[in-house]
Design an enzyme around this catalytic site. Sequence first.
Site, short mmCIF file in Angstrom:
data_model
loop_
_atom_site.label_atom_id
_atom_site.label_comp_id
_atom_site.label_asym_id
_atom_site.label_seq_id
_atom_site.Cartn_x
_atom_site.Cartn_y
_atom_site.Cartn_z
N ALA A 256 13.28 -48.46 37.41
CA ALA A 256 11.92 -49.32 37.74
C ALA A 256 11.60 -49.21 39.25
O ALA A 256 10.23 -49.53 39.42
CB ALA A 256 12.22 -50.70 37.02
N ALA A 257 12.35 -49.24 40.12
CA ALA A 257 11.96 -49.63 41.62
C ALA A 257 11.02 -48.40 42.08
O ALA A 257 11.30 -47.19 41.59
CB ALA A 257 12.99 -49.72 42.33
N GLY A 260 6.22 -49.74 40.21
CA GLY A 260 4.54 -49.29 39.97
C GLY A 260 4.21 -49.28 38.64
O GLY A 260 3.33 -49.90 38.02
N LYS A 261 5.38 -48.69 37.89
CA LYS A 261 4.76 -48.31 36.44
C LYS A 261 5.24 -49.68 35.63
O LYS A 261 4.58 -49.97 34.53
CB LYS A 261 5.74 -47.08 35.97
CG LYS A 261 5.27 -45.87 36.65
CD LYS A 261 5.66 -44.60 35.94
CE LYS A 261 5.25 -43.44 36.99
NZ LYS A 261 6.31 -43.27 38.29
N ASP A 277 17.45 -51.07 37.89
CA ASP A 277 17.36 -49.91 38.79
C ASP A 277 18.68 -49.96 39.22
O ASP A 277 19.24 -51.02 39.69
CB ASP A 277 16.22 -50.15 39.96
CG ASP A 277 16.18 -48.80 40.65
OD1 ASP A 277 15.23 -48.31 40.47
OD2 ASP A 277 16.96 -48.49 41.51
N ASP A 322 11.70 -42.95 33.90
CA ASP A 322 11.05 -42.31 34.83
C ASP A 322 12.14 -41.83 35.94
O ASP A 322 12.60 -42.58 36.93
CB ASP A 322 10.07 -43.36 35.82
CG ASP A 322 9.29 -42.77 36.77
OD1 ASP A 322 9.33 -41.62 36.72
OD2 ASP A 322 8.74 -43.43 37.47
N CYS A 375 8.46 -36.75 38.62
CA CYS A 375 7.80 -36.31 39.49
C CYS A 375 7.93 -34.89 39.90
O CYS A 375 7.84 -34.72 41.25
CB CYS A 375 7.32 -37.37 40.62
SG CYS A 375 8.72 -37.60 41.77
#
Length: 428
Positions: A256-257, A260-261, A277, A322, A375
């Site tokens: 999570a860190a 943002g999402k 995280d 993510d 990403c």
Amino acid sequence: MHNIQLAAGQIVQQVLADGRNLNQVLDESLRKKAVWTPSQRAALQDLSYGTLRFYGQLRALLGLLLHKPMLDQRIYYVLLVALYQLQYSKAAQHAVVDHAVRSAQMLNVKVSGLVNAILRNFLRSREALLEQAAQHAEGKYSYPQWWIDELQAQYGERSAAMLTAGNMHPPMTLRVNQRRGTTADYLALLSQQDRDQQNFRARLIEPDALQLDKPVPVDQLPGFFAGLISVQDAGAQYAARLLDVHDGMRVLDACAAPGGKTAHILECAQVEMVAVDKDEKRLQRVAENLQRLGLTAQLLVGDAAEPEKWWDGKTFQRILADLPCSASGVVRRHPDIKWLRRRTDIAGFAAQQLDILRALWRLLAQDGKLLYATCSVFRQENEQVIAAFLAQQMDAQLLPIVLPESSNGQILPNDQHDGFFYALLQKN
Ligand SMILES: C[S@@+](CC[C@H](N)C(=O)[O-])C[C@H]1O[C@@H](n2cnc3c(N)ncnc32)[C@H](O)[C@@H]1O
């Protein structure tokens, strides 16, 4: 100004020679320069980022200018910074050369004449040297050769545009907190401030995303501290939409860190959010971001690959994965990545991603959806991980997703967003 050039040379040296992270080194350097003005601090950032962004080309140029290796590495890095300034900044050329000579006088007086000669030589023969440096792909594109080869093999003709996009200055994009107001409200607030000459021109590019014409420090943006907006790339803003969250759902954000999402999902629906995280310090940033935005989640320090150590046994209807990746889609924000990654790292990331994905799948409820995100623009971390997962996980189905300019979930970096990959999986 020679102090700024000198400090930038030290930062670039610590990244390239010691393999350190640019943000960390820059932060450390700035902490020691409490007396520097905001514009000096901004200049240090520009010189450090810019030199790393164009390091491939600058190294090729310096190689052509040096007739034998520069033994004093501190001077070598000052020269790279000075070449960046001469080629890419608006600084007066004579001042750049003078500052480099002064830097050399401080570091190693014996080579100050040589520094002067090298930079003047560059100015005299610039065009021919640039042409010669571009004869090799590294000098032309400013990426390591393996990276260029990889993108060419995967994307063919499109790779040149991707390489160029990765050397641009990234846009600054805001996410409007829809719990606090609409994008129209915030655009009106910005144009109100603009009348006061604040220069906050912006345009809507995605449902919650406003792209600013020029970057500004966040603390100058109206309503930032009151939680009206966050800074988030438009490509990252696809995640919360794709996850298709509804009020009342139990949602896990597994990596999570800085949040943002996590925050965007919470802005979209009233869900029970568990944000995990591995990095406790980074998780603290999730807490800060949520607090600023007036949102809440259960925060857990934990390894997504080992959920048995932190999971309470209650399944999730939605999971965002993510995952840690090469970050090859966001190099314009982190130009050090180009030089710190090794080709062999990619397989390591892919193995870790598959591991985490398999571990998280057990936590997903029947009919639940998991959004896999990176990403990265390398297929090994994206399509190939999903293919390997689907080949073994018989209760997993890949759902179609609609994204602009993408047929397979891979978004390439352009002037509106960074590079990302998304795959939406459902549990049957
Ligand atoms: C791409 S970043 C996440 C960005 C975040 N989702 C956002 O939008 O702000 C990846 C995060 O994964 C975390 N991480 C890396 N390995 C992990 C693991 N095995 N378990 C949990 N978190 C991990 C890192 O600390 C990092 O914060």
